[in-house]
Design a protein around this motif. Sequence first.
Motif, PDB file in Angstrom:
ATOM      1  N   TYR A  89       0.798  -1.236   0.000  1.00 21.20           N
ATOM      2  CA  TYR A  89       0.000   0.000   0.000  1.00 21.20           C
ATOM      3  C   TYR A  89       0.829   1.284   0.000  1.00 21.20           C
ATOM      4  O   TYR A  89       0.345   2.331  -0.404  1.00 21.20           O
ATOM      5  CB  TYR A  89      -0.926   0.022   1.230  1.00 21.20           C
ATOM      6  CG  TYR A  89      -1.995  -1.045   1.184  1.00 21.20           C
ATOM      7  CD1 TYR A  89      -3.028  -0.959   0.251  1.00 21.20           C
ATOM      8  CD2 TYR A  89      -1.961  -2.125   2.038  1.00 21.20           C
ATOM      9  CE1 TYR A  89      -4.013  -1.933   0.203  1.00 21.20           C
ATOM     10  CE2 TYR A  89      -2.943  -3.108   1.998  1.00 21.20           C
ATOM     11  CZ  TYR A  89      -3.966  -3.007   1.076  1.00 21.20           C
ATOM     12  OH  TYR A  89      -4.947  -3.965   1.014  1.00 21.20           O
TER      13      TYR A  89
ATOM     14  N   SER B 270     -10.680   7.225   2.504  1.00 18.17           N
ATOM     15  CA  SER B 270     -10.004   7.957   1.432  1.00 18.17           C
ATOM     16  C   SER B 270      -9.877   9.446   1.800  1.00 18.17           C
ATOM     17  O   SER B 270      -8.819  10.059   1.621  1.00 18.17           O
ATOM     18  CB  SER B 270     -10.792   7.780   0.124  1.00 18.17           C
ATOM     19  OG  SER B 270     -10.329   8.678  -0.841  1.00 18.17           O
TER      20      SER B 270
ATOM     21  N   LYS C 290      -6.748   0.151   1.428  1.00 19.78           N
ATOM     22  CA  LYS C 290      -6.740   0.508  -0.001  1.00 19.78           C
ATOM     23  C   LYS C 290      -7.278   1.931  -0.171  1.00 19.78           C
ATOM     24  O   LYS C 290      -6.664   2.766  -0.821  1.00 19.78           O
ATOM     25  CB  LYS C 290      -7.602  -0.499  -0.769  1.00 19.78           C
ATOM     26  CG  LYS C 290      -7.611  -0.277  -2.269  1.00 19.78           C
ATOM     27  CD  LYS C 290      -8.281  -1.455  -2.976  1.00 19.78           C
ATOM     28  CE  LYS C 290      -8.239  -1.279  -4.481  1.00 19.78           C
ATOM     29  NZ  LYS C 290      -9.134  -0.191  -4.954  1.00 19.78           N
ATOM     30  N   LYS C 291      -8.413   2.212   0.475  1.00 18.67           N
ATOM     31  CA  LYS C 291      -9.022   3.543   0.336  1.00 18.67           C
ATOM     32  C   LYS C 291      -8.155   4.615   0.990  1.00 18.67           C
ATOM     33  O   LYS C 291      -7.968   5.707   0.444  1.00 18.67           O
ATOM     34  CB  LYS C 291     -10.418   3.540   0.961  1.00 18.67           C
ATOM     35  CG  LYS C 291     -11.436   2.789   0.125  1.00 18.67           C
ATOM     36  CD  LYS C 291     -12.840   2.979   0.689  1.00 18.67           C
ATOM     37  CE  LYS C 291     -13.873   2.238  -0.135  1.00 18.67           C
ATOM     38  NZ  LYS C 291     -15.165   2.181   0.557  1.00 18.67           N
TER      39      LYS C 291
ATOM     40  N   GLU D  47      -5.184   5.309  -1.149  1.00 18.45           N
ATOM     41  CA  GLU D  47      -5.593   6.040  -2.368  1.00 18.45           C
ATOM     42  C   GLU D  47      -5.776   7.530  -2.077  1.00 18.45           C
ATOM     43  O   GLU D  47      -5.317   8.388  -2.837  1.00 18.45           O
ATOM     44  CB  GLU D  47      -6.890   5.454  -2.934  1.00 18.45           C
ATOM     45  CG  GLU D  47      -6.684   4.172  -3.734  1.00 18.45           C
ATOM     46  CD  GLU D  47      -7.988   3.447  -4.067  1.00 18.45           C
ATOM     47  OE1 GLU D  47      -7.898   2.369  -4.695  1.00 18.45           O
ATOM     48  OE2 GLU D  47      -9.076   3.940  -3.690  1.00 18.45           O
TER      49      GLU D  47
ATOM     50  N   LYS E  54      -3.453  10.439  -3.534  1.00 13.28           N
ATOM     51  CA  LYS E  54      -4.107  11.448  -4.376  1.00 13.28           C
ATOM     52  C   LYS E  54      -3.586  12.831  -3.962  1.00 13.28           C
ATOM     53  O   LYS E  54      -3.209  13.658  -4.804  1.00 13.28           O
ATOM     54  CB  LYS E  54      -5.632  11.372  -4.192  1.00 13.28           C
ATOM     55  CG  LYS E  54      -6.403  12.226  -5.165  1.00 13.28           C
ATOM     56  CD  LYS E  54      -7.911  12.042  -4.980  1.00 13.28           C
ATOM     57  CE  LYS E  54      -8.665  13.104  -5.755  1.00 13.28           C
ATOM     58  NZ  LYS E  54     -10.086  13.132  -5.420  1.00 13.28           N
TER      59      LYS E  54
END
Lengths: 314, 314
Positions: A11, A58, A97-98, A101, A105
Motif C-alpha cells: 500500500y 479515502s 486501499k481507500k 488512495e 491522491k
Amino acid sequence: MTSEFEIIEHYFKKKIKQTALGVGDDAAIINVQKNYQLVISSDMLIENIHFLKNTNPSHLGWKSLAVNLSDIAAMGGKPKWATLSISLPKINHVWLKKFSEGFFKCANQFGIDLVGGDTSKGPLSISITIMGEIKKNQGLLRSGAKINDDIWVTGQLGLASMGLASLQGELKLAPSLKVKCIKALEMPTPKVSLGYHLSRHTNSCIDISDGLIQDLNHILKASKVGAALLLNDIPCEKFIHASKQYQFVLNGGDDYELLFTAPKKNRPYIEKIAKKTNTAISVIGVITQNKTLKIMDQKGRSISFNKKGFDHFA
Amino acid sequence: MTSEFEIIEHYFKKKIKQTALGVGDDAAIINVQKNYQLVISSDMLIENIHFLKNTNPSHLGWKSLAVNLSDIAAMGGKPKWATLSISLPKINHVWLKKFSEGFFKCANQFGIDLVGGDTSKGPLSISITIMGEIKKNQGLLRSGAKINDDIWVTGQLGLASMGLASLQGELKLAPSLKVKCIKALEMPTPKVSLGYHLSRHTNSCIDISDGLIQDLNHILKASKVGAALLLNDIPCEKFIHASKQYQFVLNGGDDYELLFTAPKKNRPYIEKIAKKTNTAISVIGVITQNKTLKIMDQKGRSISFNKKGFDHFA
C-alpha cells in the motif's frame, strides 16, 4: 498479506521522484538543494479526537497529509517528503486501499514523496512528518507582523467546524451547504502554492487550524503587536451572518486557511499571486500597536468574543 | 497548565543547538551542511504493543528516542534533529515530567535537538521522526552485502526479549541477569558512534529490532546473497547455551544492536573503531553465494530454526 512489511510493500511503497533512497531501508535519504533550508513539521490524527469514527478512509488519507502540507505552506516552504506512521486495530484491506488512495491522491497533487514511516497494531491513529525546502532565511514566521500590516486570510472561515457540528447533529444546514462544509472538514485544500509565492512579500503567516482568534493570537504574541478585525470583512457563508453564529468563524478548528500579514504596499503583488494560484483572499483587519485583539461590527462597536480555540486536551 | 501549548512550552521546549528555528512556529527550519544528505526515519511506540502498561515513563522517554537513533546509526548517519508526537489519555504531570526527562537524557547524550511535534488526547502512543546528516553517497544500505563478507553484530543478542519474557512471567532468570535484561529492554543504547564511523568500511548494515534472523534476511534479500552463521559465535548470555533457548537470540525483538557485513580485510579497522567507541563486536558468520540462511552448531551440523521475527500485527 498479514505482516507489516507486506502492508508497506503493497500500500505504501510508491515510485519516488525526488528522493535519493525511499521506503525499504532503516531510513530514507534526501538531498537538500544548495541555498535551501529544510522545513519540518509533524501532525497526528487520532480517531474520535481529530476525526469521527467511520470517516471515509479515502478522505482521511487525503486530510492526514493535507493538514501537514498546510504547515509547510504557512512557512512559505515547498513540501517534498513525508513519513507516515499508522496504527490500526486490525489489518483491513478495504480500509487500507481507500486510505492509501486518498493519501497518494493528495501526495501526487502536491508533488510529495512518501519516504518512510511505521505501521503497527493499535488504536487508529496517523502520525505524519512533512519536510520541505525553503530558500535560506525566507521562512514566513509568526513573529514578523508589523504595525499597520494588512491582515489577510484565504478562503472562507468556519466551514469545517460547521461540517463537524452538522455531522454531530448540533447544526442544521441546507443540503448543499452541508455537503460543502463536510468537504471542507474532510478534504481541506492546503494553500501550498500561495504560501510558497508569498515568501518575501509578507511579514508573518500561520495556518488556521485551531480557530481564527487563537491562531491570530499566536501571531500577535510572537510579534508583540495587537490587531483590529472587521467582523463583516471575514469571509464566510451568508448563513453565519444570518444566524449570528460567529463562533464557527472565530473559534472553529480545522479550516487550514492561511492567515498572513503584509505591508499595504504589497497588496497588488499579493492579489496577483492569489489570482495566479487561484486562491480567494480577503483583508480582514490591521495590525495595531496596542497588544490586544479587537473585533468591530459594521457600526464600529467592539464586540465581545470567546478567546479560546480548539484544544485537543479540552 | 492544561492545554497542549502549555504542555509543549513546559516539557518539550528546550534550548536548540544546531537548528535555525525550533519548536513554536508552524514548522522547524534546519540547515543541512554542504556535501551532506539528510537521513530520515520514523518509529512509533504504542502501549501494550511496543511497551507494557506502567512502563517507567523515564525509560520510555529514553527508549522512544533511542530506537529511532538506532535507525540512523544503521545508516551510518549522524542523528541531529527529532520531532515528537505524543497522545495521552489525560494530562498527567508526573508522567510527563519523567517521560520528558528520559527523552532529553537520551537527546542530550546523543546531541539531538527536539524541533517539533504534536500533542493530543488519545490512547498512549509516541511517534518520533529522527533526522540526521550523512556524507553524500556513504549511507550504509541493506543492499550492499558481498559474498565472503564477514557478518558482524554488536553487543549481546536476546537480552531484551528475555527481559520481556521475564516481565511477563514466562521466563525465570537469576536476579542480576533479570536486571540486565530489563535494562536492555527498557533503555537500549543505540550504536550511533560506531555506525557513523563504519561508513565506507562496511558493505551493508541494519539494526536488529525484529530479531537476528528476520533482520539478517532483510540484508540477504536486498543484497541477493545467503549467509552461514555459527550458532556458538553469536554473542549471548551463558544462560542461552545452558537452556538451549536460542529463540531469544535468533528471533527476539528489541535488541537494537547493529548487524553489518564487511570484507575480511577491514577487520583491523573495524576492531579499532569498536575499541574507540567502546562497543563490543563479534563476527558470527559469512555471506554466501547460495541465497539461503544456514545456522551451524559447533559440530558443523545445520540446525533448524524458526524464520519468523517479531511482527507488530502477529
